[in-house]
Design an enzyme around this catalytic site. Sequence first.
Site, short mmCIF file in Angstrom:
data_model
loop_
_atom_site.label_atom_id
_atom_site.label_comp_id
_atom_site.label_asym_id
_atom_site.label_seq_id
_atom_site.Cartn_x
_atom_site.Cartn_y
_atom_site.Cartn_z
N ASP A 95 7.97 32.23 -63.85
CA ASP A 95 9.39 33.19 -64.18
C ASP A 95 9.39 34.14 -65.02
O ASP A 95 10.07 35.32 -64.59
CB ASP A 95 10.50 32.02 -64.51
CG ASP A 95 10.52 31.03 -63.44
OD1 ASP A 95 11.31 30.77 -62.90
OD2 ASP A 95 9.58 29.86 -63.53
N LYS A 154 4.54 22.63 -59.84
CA LYS A 154 3.29 23.02 -60.54
C LYS A 154 2.59 21.90 -61.01
O LYS A 154 1.62 21.34 -60.77
CB LYS A 154 3.22 24.29 -61.45
CG LYS A 154 3.69 25.52 -60.75
CD LYS A 154 3.84 26.57 -61.89
CE LYS A 154 4.43 26.10 -63.12
NZ LYS A 154 5.70 26.19 -62.96
N LYS A 165 7.09 24.20 -72.29
CA LYS A 165 8.12 22.99 -72.21
C LYS A 165 7.20 21.60 -72.09
O LYS A 165 7.57 20.67 -72.28
CB LYS A 165 8.86 22.87 -70.47
CG LYS A 165 9.90 23.70 -70.22
CD LYS A 165 10.61 23.40 -69.07
CE LYS A 165 9.91 23.01 -67.80
NZ LYS A 165 9.14 24.33 -67.21
N LYS A 219 7.08 29.45 -59.88
CA LYS A 219 8.53 29.34 -60.42
C LYS A 219 8.77 27.81 -61.17
O LYS A 219 8.11 26.72 -60.48
CB LYS A 219 9.58 29.35 -59.24
CG LYS A 219 10.95 29.36 -59.55
CD LYS A 219 11.68 29.64 -58.27
CE LYS A 219 13.33 29.27 -58.60
NZ LYS A 219 13.58 28.00 -59.05
#
Length: 322
Positions: A151, A37, A63, A32
């Site tokens: 996600d 991570k 990102k 998630k």
Amino acid sequence: MPGRQSTKDPVGAPSIATPSIKETQIIAIYGKGGIGKSFTLANLSYMMAQQGKKVLLIGCDPKSDTTTLLFGGRACPTILGTSGEKKRAGDKVSIGDVCFKRDGVFAMELGGPDVGRGCGGRGIIHGFELLEGMGFHEWDFDYVLLDFLGDVVCGGFGLPIARDLCQKVIVVGSNDLQSLYVANNVCSAVEYFRGLGGNVGVAGMVINKDDGTGEAQAFAKAVEIPILATIPAHEEIRRKSANYEIIGRPGDRWGPLFEELATNVGLAPPIHPKPLDQDGLLGLFTGDVVGRHVVLEPARPEDMCSAETFKKPSLEVIYDDV
Ligand code: SF4
């Protein structure tokens, strides 16, 4: 870089995949957003490099923040972004444009589409095509660690599993329903693609921000995957991570944690998990926490608009009355 070999189970065989690992272990980490991570990978890759392993960390999250912690807060140019710029200038991307080193760890960011435009999954496919063009299959790393957003459940983000781009998957989760829901989804994806002939298995789970409530441990036990490391919810870890400080150093306070993780990640075979259904997931938590006793109350048409709207006479013509 390794090739792949078929590891289909004979009927009735135990549910452990045959490790098809050659020289390089390619490991995808899913979890998630915000679960840690990048924190886990930065410290794991750093520790592996200090143990003498040749490690490549590839951020595959649009990102592009996987390598930020490793590089002390500095963002590095992405493969997709650099490729676009070079193409417009009539040049080709060279490895030094997109791959950077720190204390023995090699790292790069795939990048993604501009916000609100394009498809992140498609970007991953294109990014891997560019990597292959730069010689990805000839590189001789001990470990290639891929950081994926978990996600999203679309095919784009299931790509490394669907196309056997990695040998094993590690899930990162914590003692909350959302992160375990994502970890369970990843286990489901592994099992789905295995049913279609895929070879990827789950190596295990990293429990991050562990506050001792035990739901993540219960999840790992229920889906039958090992726990590779348990990182406590500790103020010093939070603060150092927020300050872009590597804590996975031999001799440091938290070093043994990442030494254990590095060893376990290397040795853990790709296992076939047993994903839970929604009730199984909810069952890991006490009822008052997740609101399991909520009754689904059907909405009525009159709930959906104001009373005046609902009382308006119908304009429908009933021909029998005309
Ligand atoms: S949801 Fe998946 S397939 Fe759809 S645009 Fe996003 S990344 Fe692409």
